[in-house]
Enzyme design. Sequence first.
Site, PDB file in Angstrom:
ATOM      1  N   SER A 139       0.713  -1.015  -0.027  1.00  0.00           N
ATOM      2  CA  SER A 139      -0.081  -0.013  -0.127  1.00  0.00           C
ATOM      3  C   SER A 139       0.917   1.169   0.101  1.00  0.00           C
ATOM      4  O   SER A 139       2.142   0.987   0.417  1.00  0.00           O
ATOM      5  CB  SER A 139      -0.798  -0.025   1.346  1.00  0.00           C
ATOM      6  OG  SER A 139      -1.701   1.206   1.473  1.00  0.00           O
ATOM      7  N   TYR A 152      -1.878  -0.523  10.611  1.00  0.00           N
ATOM      8  CA  TYR A 152      -1.920  -1.128   9.272  1.00  0.00           C
ATOM      9  C   TYR A 152      -0.850  -0.729   8.863  1.00  0.00           C
ATOM     10  O   TYR A 152      -0.317  -1.635   8.024  1.00  0.00           O
ATOM     11  CB  TYR A 152      -3.288  -0.346   8.667  1.00  0.00           C
ATOM     12  CG  TYR A 152      -3.234  -0.588   7.260  1.00  0.00           C
ATOM     13  CD1 TYR A 152      -3.772  -1.966   6.980  1.00  0.00           C
ATOM     14  CD2 TYR A 152      -3.162   0.322   6.242  1.00  0.00           C
ATOM     15  CE1 TYR A 152      -4.245  -2.332   5.406  1.00  0.00           C
ATOM     16  CE2 TYR A 152      -3.563   0.004   5.157  1.00  0.00           C
ATOM     17  CZ  TYR A 152      -3.678  -1.411   4.646  1.00  0.00           C
ATOM     18  OH  TYR A 152      -4.025  -1.492   3.067  1.00  0.00           O
TER      19      TYR A 152
HETATM   20  P1  NDP Z   1     -11.488  -6.144  -0.119  1.00  0.00           P
HETATM   21  O1  NDP Z   1     -11.982  -5.935   1.127  1.00  0.00           O
HETATM   22  O2  NDP Z   1     -12.330  -5.996  -1.121  1.00  0.00           O
HETATM   23  O3  NDP Z   1     -10.372  -7.507  -0.416  1.00  0.00           O
HETATM   24  C1  NDP Z   1     -10.145  -8.152   0.703  1.00  0.00           C
HETATM   25  C2  NDP Z   1      -9.620  -9.527   0.234  1.00  0.00           C
HETATM   26  O4  NDP Z   1      -8.899 -10.198   1.332  1.00  0.00           O
HETATM   27  C3  NDP Z   1     -11.140 -10.145   0.495  1.00  0.00           C
HETATM   28  O5  NDP Z   1     -11.097 -11.212  -0.709  1.00  0.00           O
HETATM   29  C4  NDP Z   1     -11.271 -11.003   1.826  1.00  0.00           C
HETATM   30  O6  NDP Z   1     -12.000 -12.343   1.511  1.00  0.00           O
HETATM   31  C5  NDP Z   1      -9.790 -11.290   1.752  1.00  0.00           C
HETATM   32  N1  NDP Z   1      -9.357 -11.697   3.324  1.00  0.00           N
HETATM   33  C6  NDP Z   1      -9.432 -10.913   4.370  1.00  0.00           C
HETATM   34  N2  NDP Z   1      -8.961 -11.673   5.596  1.00  0.00           N
HETATM   35  C7  NDP Z   1      -8.782 -12.909   4.843  1.00  0.00           C
HETATM   36  C8  NDP Z   1      -8.318 -14.072   5.438  1.00  0.00           C
HETATM   37  N3  NDP Z   1      -8.125 -14.300   6.898  1.00  0.00           N
HETATM   38  N4  NDP Z   1      -7.926 -15.106   4.955  1.00  0.00           N
HETATM   39  C9  NDP Z   1      -8.180 -14.991   3.359  1.00  0.00           C
HETATM   40  N5  NDP Z   1      -8.432 -13.963   3.010  1.00  0.00           N
HETATM   41  C10 NDP Z   1      -8.832 -12.862   3.483  1.00  0.00           C
HETATM   42  O7  NDP Z   1     -10.366  -4.955  -0.143  1.00  0.00           O
HETATM   43  P2  NDP Z   1      -9.140  -4.517  -1.350  1.00  0.00           P
HETATM   44  O8  NDP Z   1      -9.386  -5.221  -2.501  1.00  0.00           O
HETATM   45  O9  NDP Z   1      -8.881  -3.397  -1.183  1.00  0.00           O
HETATM   46  O10 NDP Z   1      -8.159  -5.488  -0.663  1.00  0.00           O
HETATM   47  C11 NDP Z   1      -6.854  -6.301  -1.309  1.00  0.00           C
HETATM   48  C12 NDP Z   1      -5.693  -5.565  -0.857  1.00  0.00           C
HETATM   49  O11 NDP Z   1      -5.180  -4.259  -1.472  1.00  0.00           O
HETATM   50  C13 NDP Z   1      -5.110  -5.494   0.637  1.00  0.00           C
HETATM   51  O12 NDP Z   1      -4.099  -6.365   1.042  1.00  0.00           O
HETATM   52  C14 NDP Z   1      -5.337  -3.932   0.926  1.00  0.00           C
HETATM   53  O13 NDP Z   1      -4.460  -3.638   2.156  1.00  0.00           O
HETATM   54  C15 NDP Z   1      -4.735  -3.623   0.000  1.00  0.00           C
HETATM   55  N6  NDP Z   1      -4.732  -2.307  -0.394  1.00  0.00           N
HETATM   56  C16 NDP Z   1      -6.201  -1.697  -0.742  1.00  0.00           C
HETATM   57  C17 NDP Z   1      -6.151  -0.447  -0.905  1.00  0.00           C
HETATM   58  C18 NDP Z   1      -7.546   0.299  -1.148  1.00  0.00           C
HETATM   59  O14 NDP Z   1      -7.765   1.356  -1.214  1.00  0.00           O
HETATM   60  N7  NDP Z   1      -8.736  -0.390  -1.382  1.00  0.00           N
HETATM   61  C19 NDP Z   1      -5.090   0.606  -0.894  1.00  0.00           C
HETATM   62  C20 NDP Z   1      -3.768   0.016  -0.719  1.00  0.00           C
HETATM   63  C21 NDP Z   1      -3.594  -1.246  -0.505  1.00  0.00           C
HETATM   64  P3  NDP Z   1     -12.835 -12.830   2.733  1.00  0.00           P
HETATM   65  O15 NDP Z   1     -13.504 -11.905   3.393  1.00  0.00           O
HETATM   66  O16 NDP Z   1     -13.681 -13.688   1.750  1.00  0.00           O
HETATM   67  O17 NDP Z   1     -11.793 -13.705   3.424  1.00  0.00           O
END
Ligand code: NDP
Length: 244
Positions: A139, A152
Amino acid sequence: MIEDDSVALVTGASSGIGAETAVQLAEAGADVALAARREDRLREVAERVEATGSEALVVPADVSERDEVVRMVADTVDELGGLDVLVNNAGVMLLEAVADADPANWRTMIEVNLIGLMNATKEALPHLRDGGHVINVSSVAGRVAGETSSGYSATKFGVNAFTEGLRQEEADDGLRTTLIEPGFVETELADHIPDEDIQDHTEEMLQEMDVLQPEDIARAIVYATDQPEHVSVNELMVRPTGQA
Ligand code: NDP
């Protein structure tokens, strides 16, 4: 390069960046294993992957559980015949000020964002074929910490450090590593912020600018993945143009 027999494993593939990355990798020709906890959502993404003509494998897994990570990698290799690209994307962003923070939320972020990614990488390494690639979704918060992002950011700074160490260890063996550092992306990430005021503030910031969409980050991931083997795109920071 992504070839027609390439296999990718994407964690956090049930929504947001991970779901779009899975679909775009499939459009580029890769078969894709989809990992996250919500199996129903993974099945929806699998249908989109299959619509491209590529194979999809749904692997329900909680990346904070080491045994589930071990099984996730083993099932991918067994069912799809190998592994070329690991996209460590699963993550949670539980923003809180240090003084008000619930330490259990710090532990959750460390176990999902950092330990999960480290375990998945370690398990994948022996299976990654020539030209193998590990993509770690960090990020902007992995480069700059701010108010309420201390916990975070600690996980994302950790992701950056882990990825650079891995790069140096494995460069000789031809492993490519890429850090993806998104700015604001419209996804479900902010829905889980425990503090209501911080969540409202974050939603307001997201509405004030023309933020990125998950497919914008997926394109960056496919760009890094689809390079010739001697090209290693080590780091890509992608912000919305309006994000200061
Ligand atoms: P979402 O919340 O849409 O996606 C997060 C994903 O992580 C989901 O598929 C969720 O699936 C999965 N997840 C969460 N906890 C677990 C777990 N314990 N085991 C397996 N899977 C897990 O958010 P984003 O798409 O935005 O996030 C994706 C990545 O991008 C993250 O690492 C985030 O930190 C990073 N990011 C996002 C930004 C933003 O502005 N959106 C900016 C910078 C970085 P499920 O709940 O089904 O397990």
